[in-house]
Design an enzyme around this catalytic site. Structure first.
Site, PDB file in Angstrom:
ATOM      1  N   SER A   1       0.848  -1.179   0.000  1.00 36.91           N
ATOM      2  CA  SER A   1       0.000   0.000   0.000  1.00 36.91           C
ATOM      3  C   SER A   1       0.885   1.231   0.000  1.00 36.91           C
ATOM      4  O   SER A   1       1.731   1.399   0.877  1.00 36.91           O
ATOM      5  CB  SER A   1      -0.871  -0.030   1.256  1.00 36.91           C
ATOM      6  OG  SER A   1      -1.598   1.158   1.358  1.00 36.91           O
TER       7      SER A   1
ATOM      8  N   GLY B   1      -8.186   6.977   9.390  1.00 37.91           N
ATOM      9  CA  GLY B   1      -8.589   7.165  10.782  1.00 37.91           C
ATOM     10  C   GLY B   1      -9.286   8.488  11.047  1.00 37.91           C
ATOM     11  O   GLY B   1      -9.363   8.949  12.181  1.00 37.91           O
TER      12      GLY B   1
ATOM     13  N   GLY C   1     -12.507   9.178  10.041  1.00 39.71           N
ATOM     14  CA  GLY C   1     -13.965   9.069  10.076  1.00 39.71           C
ATOM     15  C   GLY C   1     -14.619   9.189   8.714  1.00 39.71           C
ATOM     16  O   GLY C   1     -15.800   9.490   8.617  1.00 39.71           O
TER      17      GLY C   1
ATOM     18  N   SER D   1     -11.917   5.017   5.473  1.00 37.45           N
ATOM     19  CA  SER D   1     -10.835   4.473   4.651  1.00 37.45           C
ATOM     20  C   SER D   1     -10.838   2.949   4.753  1.00 37.45           C
ATOM     21  O   SER D   1     -10.467   2.262   3.797  1.00 37.45           O
ATOM     22  CB  SER D   1      -9.489   5.043   5.095  1.00 37.45           C
ATOM     23  OG  SER D   1      -9.257   4.745   6.452  1.00 37.45           O
ATOM     24  N   SER D   2     -11.285   2.399   5.867  1.00 41.35           N
ATOM     25  CA  SER D   2     -11.272   0.935   6.000  1.00 41.35           C
ATOM     26  C   SER D   2     -12.302   0.281   5.085  1.00 41.35           C
ATOM     27  O   SER D   2     -11.992  -0.697   4.408  1.00 41.35           O
ATOM     28  CB  SER D   2     -11.459   0.501   7.455  1.00 41.35           C
ATOM     29  OG  SER D   2     -12.359   1.340   8.116  1.00 41.35           O
TER      30      SER D   2
ATOM     31  N   ASP E   1     -20.840   1.978   6.513  1.00 38.43           N
ATOM     32  CA  ASP E   1     -19.682   2.327   5.691  1.00 38.43           C
ATOM     33  C   ASP E   1     -19.633   1.512   4.396  1.00 38.43           C
ATOM     34  O   ASP E   1     -19.453   2.060   3.306  1.00 38.43           O
ATOM     35  CB  ASP E   1     -18.381   2.100   6.475  1.00 38.43           C
ATOM     36  CG  ASP E   1     -18.388   2.821   7.815  1.00 38.43           C
ATOM     37  OD1 ASP E   1     -19.240   3.712   7.999  1.00 38.43           O
ATOM     38  OD2 ASP E   1     -17.562   2.493   8.678  1.00 38.43           O
TER      39      ASP E   1
ATOM     40  N   TYR F   1     -16.370   3.247  21.047  1.00 37.99           N
ATOM     41  CA  TYR F   1     -17.371   2.695  20.125  1.00 37.99           C
ATOM     42  C   TYR F   1     -17.972   1.417  20.706  1.00 37.99           C
ATOM     43  O   TYR F   1     -19.186   1.237  20.750  1.00 37.99           O
ATOM     44  CB  TYR F   1     -16.704   2.412  18.782  1.00 37.99           C
ATOM     45  CG  TYR F   1     -17.692   2.090  17.686  1.00 37.99           C
ATOM     46  CD1 TYR F   1     -18.176   3.082  16.843  1.00 37.99           C
ATOM     47  CD2 TYR F   1     -18.140   0.787  17.497  1.00 37.99           C
ATOM     48  CE1 TYR F   1     -19.088   2.789  15.838  1.00 37.99           C
ATOM     49  CE2 TYR F   1     -19.048   0.483  16.496  1.00 37.99           C
ATOM     50  CZ  TYR F   1     -19.514   1.486  15.671  1.00 37.99           C
ATOM     51  OH  TYR F   1     -20.415   1.189  14.675  1.00 37.99           O
TER      52      TYR F   1
HETATM   53  C1  GLA Z   1     -18.373   4.173  12.286  1.00 37.82           C
HETATM   54  C2  GLA Z   1     -18.877   2.754  12.003  1.00 37.82           C
HETATM   55  C3  GLA Z   1     -20.276   2.787  11.380  1.00 37.82           C
HETATM   56  C4  GLA Z   1     -21.225   3.664  12.178  1.00 37.82           C
HETATM   57  C5  GLA Z   1     -20.586   5.019  12.469  1.00 37.82           C
HETATM   58  C6  GLA Z   1     -21.415   5.885  13.370  1.00 37.82           C
HETATM   59  O1  GLA Z   1     -18.154   4.815  11.074  1.00 37.82           O
HETATM   60  O2  GLA Z   1     -17.985   2.085  11.153  1.00 37.82           O
HETATM   61  O3  GLA Z   1     -20.767   1.463  11.260  1.00 37.82           O
HETATM   62  O4  GLA Z   1     -21.623   3.032  13.365  1.00 37.82           O
HETATM   63  O5  GLA Z   1     -19.305   4.887  13.063  1.00 37.82           O
HETATM   64  O6  GLA Z   1     -22.615   6.222  12.780  1.00 37.82           O
END
Ligand code: GLA
Length: 395
Positions: free
Chosen positions: A71, A125, A127, A130-131, A177, A228
């Protein structure tokens, strides 16, 4: 970056590293959650959109049953047996690819040897997923090399990539996501019911509304899983509590109505009550937001974003001072419909919905305000609702 340019960059990176031409590529965007913060794993509603930044994977098959993935900009080449992918601390980012390989095999795809290069223009990382972009682009690429009908089953593929993240990587995230990255539509937001998996696109025309993602550049300790995981456990505990108290079949906070919350809430543990309050009203905000957007009422839609932020800050308690500051600065600017935190929380990004002409003034206010308050820069990513994932063969 433009999608074709990103794929071309992956092709070149592959040629440089492996000295031959790639056969296939997959590309997948990041996402921005517009409404529905932490509602996905509560089987609730979300409103999301893919963005015009993402990840591309280019590669070719090998005759030996061995995979090599690198990568751009990251340490280490991940070398593994695709029939038996294992975690490797030397290249932890590759777990997302290995998880997808593992899940594809489980689904019957029989992934053989391959070489691959990964490039991305998404901040890691922050938000913006990217994952998921890595999982989905890897899946698109692998299914082009080693075809399997799941490529045509978009929801099935989104769930497969979610399992890769939940079970192989070990992050207990929802479907938001991966769904966004696969289903993205230019000029549209996407509404998803995370229980029935019914979805629909709602127009978010770029001529009227632009999205600005403002990255705080900070990641508080809670962001890397602990917060989380704790929120998810609290939501599940709250749902169980409502089930016991009401005798109703409540399997997730999705099943708790506003009336039930108001009636039973006062007897509840105060922390669980705040979490439940956020989720119950957040689901309503998604529904009202979709309604407003459908009617083209961006003012009312923006108001929902503002309300969501307040709820995250005060009730779900997953914001951070840096995100709050960006949101407040943005909300005070002319031409801004609304602003809120986006993604898991405890740092990461704010999302701001604004009139196209407002970008310059807004960017300046954010840059100056953030620097004055925190002594460093916010990374601004102007974007629009964009197209979802795709796969291609080079021959
Ligand atoms: C992260 C998680 C999602 C979702 C959001 C919050 O992005 O990967 O599944 O829970 O947080 O809405």
């Amino acid at each position: 970056m433009e999608r074709n340019a990103l794929i071309e960059q992956a092709r070149q990176a592959f040629v440089e590293r492996f000295g031959r031409e790639p056969q296939a590529a997959g590309a997948a965007p990041g996402r921005v959650e517009l409404l529905g913060n932490h509602t996905d794993y509560n089987q609730g509603f979300v409103l999301t959109s893919a963005i015009d930044r993402g990840t591309a994977v280019a590669g070719a098959a090998r005759e030996v049953p061995q995979a090599r993935v690198f990568s751009q900009g990251r340490e280490g080449v991940a070398s593994f047996d695709p029939q038996e992918p294992r975690h490797d601390d030397a290249a932890p980012w590759a777990d997302y690819v290995k998880g997808v390989v593992h899940e594809l095999n489980q689904a019957g795809a029989a992934v053989g040897g391959f070489d691959a290069a990964v490039v991305s223009d998404l901040p890691v990382g922050a938000g913006v997923s990217s994952s998921a972009a890595l999982e989905v682009s890897a899946a698109q690429f692998l299914l082009t090399l080693y075809p399997h009908p799941i490529l045509g089953d978009r929801m099935g593929l989104a769930r497969l990539c979610q399992r890769a993240e939940n079970d192989f990587v070990g992050a207990p995230t929802g479907l938001l996501d991966q769904f966004s990255s696969i289903f993205g539509q230019a000029g549209h937001a996407l509404f998803l019911d995370c229980r029935s998996l019914q979805w629909r696109a709602v127009a978010l025309p770029a001529e009227r509304a632009r999205i600005l993602i403002a990255d705080t550049g900070v990641k508080h300790a809670l962001a890397s899983g602990g917060g989380y995981r704790e929120r998810r456990a609290q939501c599940e505990a709250a749902a169980r509590w409502f089930g016991e108290q009401t005798g109703q079949p409540i399997t997730a906070l999705r099943d708790v109505s506003r009336e039930t919350l108001e009636q039973y809430g006062p007897r509840m543990d105060p922390t669980l009550r705040k979490r439940a309050h956020h989720i119950v009203y957040e689901n309503l905000r998604v529904e009202m937001g979709v309604e407003a957007l459908t009617q083209g009422n961006l003012g009312a839609f923006g108001e929902m974003l503002n309300n969501t932020h307040e709820s995250c800050r005060d009730l779900f308690e997953n914001s951070a001072p840096e995100v709050d500051a960006l949101v407040e600065i943005a909300q005070a600017q002319p031409g801004v419909y609304g602003a809120k935190i986006t993604g898991g929380g405890w740092g990461g990004c704010a999302v701001i919905l604004h009139e196209p002409g407002a970008l310059a003034g807004l960017s300046e206010a954010l840059a100056e305000g953030y620097r004055a308050r925190f002594g460093r820069d916010t990374n601004l990513l102007p974007t629009v609702a964009a197209q979802g994932a795709e796969a291609l063969r080079f021959e």
